[in-house]
Design an enzyme around this catalytic site. Structure first.
Site: not given
Ligand SMILES: Cc1cc2nc3c(=O)[nH]c(=O)nc-3n(C[C@H](O)[C@H](O)[C@H](O)COP(=O)(O)OP(=O)(O)OC[C@H]3O[C@@H](n4cnc5c(N)ncnc54)[C@H](O)[C@@H]3O)c2cc1C
Length: 393
Positions: A134, A249, A374
């Site tokens: 991410s 995973e 989502e």
């Molecule tokens: C506890 C925890 C541990 C994590 N550990 C890691 C890690 O070790 N390494 C790593 O790389 N990442 C890690 N992550 C990150 C995680 O993979 C991301 O938070 C996740 O992929 C969502 O991305 P974002 O936070 O950028 O949210 P966004 O992608 O910005 O999403 C924001 C909102 O929009 C919605 N949304 C986005 N796109 C769409 C779509 N096309 N259609 C409908 N809705 C949509 C999402 O569902 C969400 O509700 C971790 C996250 C958490 C919470």
């Protein structure tokens, strides 16, 4: 999940149970329950010592093939192992990312040199791993990764920022998805690099979470170097390899987590008896629904296991992720309802949460990591049901 267990599987279960029972004793007696949800930072050194103790007895990487240091345990036995581990209330694992994500990826796609270099320290718990996917503008939309790397003097030089990197502070290595083809976009031109974390050019900044702990971090790569050989697959194969890791995973380890869920549910039920919430008809209804959810997950786990046995987990694994993530988040909400007004007050200064408050706050993340609800719904819609692809801007 004892029904239809073969004599061999029953013997395996007894062996795991006996080993855990006799080893979570003495110097490790106090390790039970350490590092659960919302307490990921707890007692890292003790959990590391415990995991090395497991390694010395051959209880890490049980599902890996024997030639790579595992036990070659069958799928069913791996689930048994995870169930017994949860039943014994053994400490949360410190190198689950190395064991469950990176290791299987190297076994599937790595060179012989990479297998020899990277697998043994995972089995022995000598090197811990984290996952660098991410970025601030690449979460759900992972193909928008902007971190880049170029080959210079026999090394990849990495620049960019990762975020939400779990356990980065403790990790020795990170598998980083980055752009190695200048000018490329989306899924093309990405590579999967193995980057040392305790090196120049890597800056890790912990992020304080709702739970008050800092399980995840921001990671800045500023000219960080890794040997040219530390690429899994060919340059440009990064997307394919990254997706394979995501498949691992959502694999077997998550099937064993049900036992932990059941313990948590029973804890909430017990709490409801003690607080008198059990007499509230609305809460009774929700407790029954939660119990039914557990049963549905149990049956789905059996079905998923059959699917995994038939090959790599398919898009159907999104159903499991959606169901368990949502169920667990709702259990946290139910725990708060059962606690009533007492749930709104911390136990002590400055931010001393009780187990139920931690469960509530941590489980908010279950519907986000490893693909948000989502995104799972999109996968189910498009790849399971064959609905038209979502409109993308
Ligand atoms: C506890 C925890 C541990 C994590 N550990 C890691 C890690 O070790 N390494 C790593 O790389 N990442 C890690 N992550 C990150 C995680 O993979 C991301 O938070 C996740 O992929 C969502 O991305 P974002 O936070 O950028 O949210 P966004 O992608 O910005 O999403 C924001 C909102 O929009 C919605 N949304 C986005 N796109 C769409 C779509 N096309 N259609 C409908 N809705 C949509 C999402 O569902 C969400 O509700 C971790 C996250 C958490 C919470």
């Amino acid at each position: 999940m004892n029904e239809n267990e073969s004599p061999e599987d029953r013997a395996f279960r007894a062996e795991v149970r006996d080993w855990l029972e006799s080893n979570l004793a003495g110097e490790f007696a106090h390790a039970r329950g350490l590092g659960g949800p919302g307490r990921e930072h707890e007692a890292h050194e003790e959990r590391l010592a415990w995991e090395r103790h497991m390694a010395a007895a051959g209880w890490t990487c049980v599902g890996w093939p024997k030639e790579h240091g595992g036990r070659g345990a069958s799928l069913r036995q791996q689930v048994i192992f995870h169930e017994e581990y949860a039943l014994a209330d053994a400490p949360a694992r410190v190198n689950h990312i190395g064991e469950n994500l990176l290791g299987p990826t190297i076994i599937a796609f790595g060179t012989e040199e990479q297998k020899a270099r990277f697998l043994p320290p995972i089995v022995a718990v000598e090197e811990l791993w984290c996952q660098g996917y991410s970025e601030p503008d690449a979460g759900s939309d992972l193909a928008n990764v902007q971190t880049r790397a170029e080959l210079r003097d026999g090394a990849w030089v990495v620049n960019g920022q990762k975020v939400w990197t779990s356990l980065a502070l403790e990790a020795d290595w990170c598998f980083v998805v980055c752009r190695t083809e200048p000018g490329s976009s989306r899924h093309k031109g990405l590579s999967y690099l193995l980057v040392p974390m305790k090196a120049d050019g890597v800056d890790i900044r912990p992020i304080v979470q709702l739970t008050g702990t800092s399980e995840f971090n921001e990671v800045f790569f500023d000219g960080a170097r890794t040997d040219a050989a530390n690429i899994v697959g060919a340059p440009g194969d990064g997307w394919k390899i990254a997706m394979a890791t995501l498949g691992f995973e959502r694999g077997v380890a998550t099937l064993g987590q049900q036992v932990g869920f059941r313990r948590e549910f029973e804890g909430v039920l017990d709490l409801a008896r003690r607080t008198g919430a059990i007499d509230d008809p609305l809460l009774r209804d929700r407790l029954v629904r939660s119990h039914m959810g557990l049963e549905i997950m149990r049956l789905n786990a059996v079905r998923t296991m059959a699917g995994v046995a038939a090959g790599a987990p398919g898009p159907e694994s999104s159903i499991s992720k959606l169901v368990w993530g949502t169920w667990h988040r709702e259990l946290g909400e139910l725990a708060m309802e059962v606690l009533g007004a007492a749930g709104l007050v911390a136990d002590g200064e400055p931010y001393d949460l009780n187990d139920w408050q931690r469960l509530f706050l941590f489980s908010r993340s279950d519907t986000i990591y490893a693909g948000s609800n989502e995104i799972q719904r999109n996968i189910i819609a498009e790849r399971v049901l064959g609905l038209p692809r979502e409109a993308r801007g």
